[in-house]
Write an enzyme that holds these catalytic residues in place. Structure first.
Site, short mmCIF file in Angstrom:
data_model
loop_
_atom_site.label_atom_id
_atom_site.label_comp_id
_atom_site.label_asym_id
_atom_site.label_seq_id
_atom_site.Cartn_x
_atom_site.Cartn_y
_atom_site.Cartn_z
N HIS A 1 -3.83 4.20 4.57
CA HIS A 1 -4.95 3.25 4.67
C HIS A 1 -6.23 3.93 4.18
CE1 HIS A 1 -7.55 0.12 6.21
NE2 HIS A 1 -8.22 1.01 6.91
N TYR B 1 4.04 5.08 11.44
CA TYR B 1 4.28 3.68 11.77
C TYR B 1 5.12 2.91 10.76
CZ TYR B 1 0.13 3.20 8.75
OH TYR B 1 -0.76 3.28 7.72
N ARG C 1 0.85 -1.18 0.00
CA ARG C 1 0.00 0.00 0.00
C ARG C 1 0.89 1.24 0.00
NH1 ARG C 1 -2.32 0.58 5.36
NH2 ARG C 1 -0.92 2.35 5.57
#
Length: 393
Positions: A291, A300, A287
């Protein structure tokens, strides 16, 4: 006899060296079992089981699909940033997984998406403005699922796998499996992510699909992150190997390779149509974006990971192959870019023109026959709205 492997936890909470040996460093290459037909450098390779030939027209079509799908994604992200959409689920970097699998579907096959399958929606002939209406909040997914053989987006994580399995069991009982008629035999595909694989619904769907030999393909886009949770914290073996525990085969494919994704999905769908039951396909991808537009991935994950995966960009690798082998004429990519720009302009204008829904429409398209208690609520709400007619501001 093969010895079992012991997995330990390090004091800091990270997995110990045995698991690192299984996965490798961030699973950057997908492992030796990865099905690949086109390398990140755009070199054609062969596979003993899933190899197939592609015409120049097919490959140019894949390229166009991926470029236009990426434009849908970038325009929608920009619209959200300008306050025109409430939220948007990005697919940047996952175009090959979606286009490859979406184009492998036959008209009679049915797809059950999550909330990120914009490329599959494109392959099923869905106007992307329909998707924007959902994320703008002016409808609840107003496309005709039966017309497109593409279900409504599912926000409840993993729930669509049960829907897909039930639908597949219905297809099976309708006699549309294993007849040998290519225009009748049908398969179902359920899309979900690596995070959803931890959900009970998904594992229950596996059990029912295996028990009833349902004609369903479970297509997992392993984009490495379940929001902020890395794949290492979700599983101790590669995801595709889980299928064996439920009694059906699993395969891992390079999800950034549109050729390989098409070939693997086509084989899995045909297996389902013939009556051989379910297959788990793990499309190993990444990705590149967030998100959703409410997420900040810099909190993160490492920028080095993102830069590494940029070198595996699905569009760039196919373009390299097309150019190297003289499969595109001068001006082809410019023409596709211009088409993408026109699509972006249409989306910007069309999104702002999407009408707000009529308040009473919330009662439509839920039940074939509205239950009496809901009919009473609708009539009461209609009377409430009518009480404002003619009121002075």
């Amino acid at each position: 006899m093969r010895r079992s492997r012991t997995v330990t936890h390090a004091p800091d909470g990270e997995f110990g060296p045995d698991l690192a040996e299984v996965f490798g460093p961030r699973q950057s290459d997908g492992g030796p079992e990865l099905v690949q037909l086109l390398t990140p450098e755009g070199e054609r390779v062969r596979h003993p089981e899933f190899d197939r030939e592609f015409s120049a027209e097919e490959l140019r079509g894949f390229y166009r699909d991926m470029v236009l799908t990426r434009r849908i994604d970038t325009e929608s992200t920009a619209l959200q940033r300008h306050g025109e959409l409430g939220i948007w689920a990005q697919l940047l970097g996952q175009e090959a997984a979606q286009i490859g699998s979406g184009r492998a579907l036959r008209p009679q096959d049915f797809a059950f998406p999550t909330y990120r399958e914009h490329g599959v929606a494109w392959c099923r002939g869905l106007d992307p403005l329909k998707l924007l209406g959902l994320f703008r909040g002016v409808d609840q997914g107003s496309w005709d699922a039966q017309e497109h053989h593409f279900g409504n987006y599912t926000i409840v994580i993993g729930a669509q796998t049960l829907h897909a399995t039930g639908y597949a069991m219905g297809v099976q009982r309708d006699g549309a499996v294993g007849t040998g008629d290519p225009d009748r035999d049908a398969a179902v595909i359920a899309y979900f992510g690596d995070g959803a694989s931890s959900q009970g619904d998904v594992n229950e769907a596996f059990i029912f699909a295996a028990s009833y030999n349902a004609p369903v393909v479970f297509f997992c886009q392993n984009n490495q992150w379940a929001i902020s949770e890395p794949i290492e914290r979700q599983t101790r073996i590669p995801l595709y190997q889980r299928a064996l525990g439920f009694g059906f085969p699993g395969v891992r494919v390079d999800g950034n390779d549109v050729m390989a994704t098409y070939a693997v999905t086509q084989a899995a769908l045909q297996r389902a149509r013939e009556g051989s039951g379910p297959t788990f396909v793990e499309a190993y991808t990444y990705r590149m974006g967030a998100h959703t537009t409410t997420d900040d991935p810099t909190r993160y994950r490492l920028s080095d990971d993102v830069e590494n995966w940029k070198l595996k960009d699905p569009i760039a690798r196919l373009e390299a192959y097309l150019r190297r082998n003289g499969l595109v004429e001068d001006g082809f990519t410019d023409h596709v870019a211009a088409e993408a720009a026109e699509l972006g302009e249409r989306l910007r204008a069309g999104c702002k023109q999407l009408a707000d829904p009529e308040p009473l429409s919330v009662f439509d398209h839920v039940y074939a026959d509205l239950p009496p208690e809901l009919a009473e609520q609708r009539d009461g709400y209609a009377a409430y709205l009518a009480s404002f007619e003619g009121a002075q501001a």
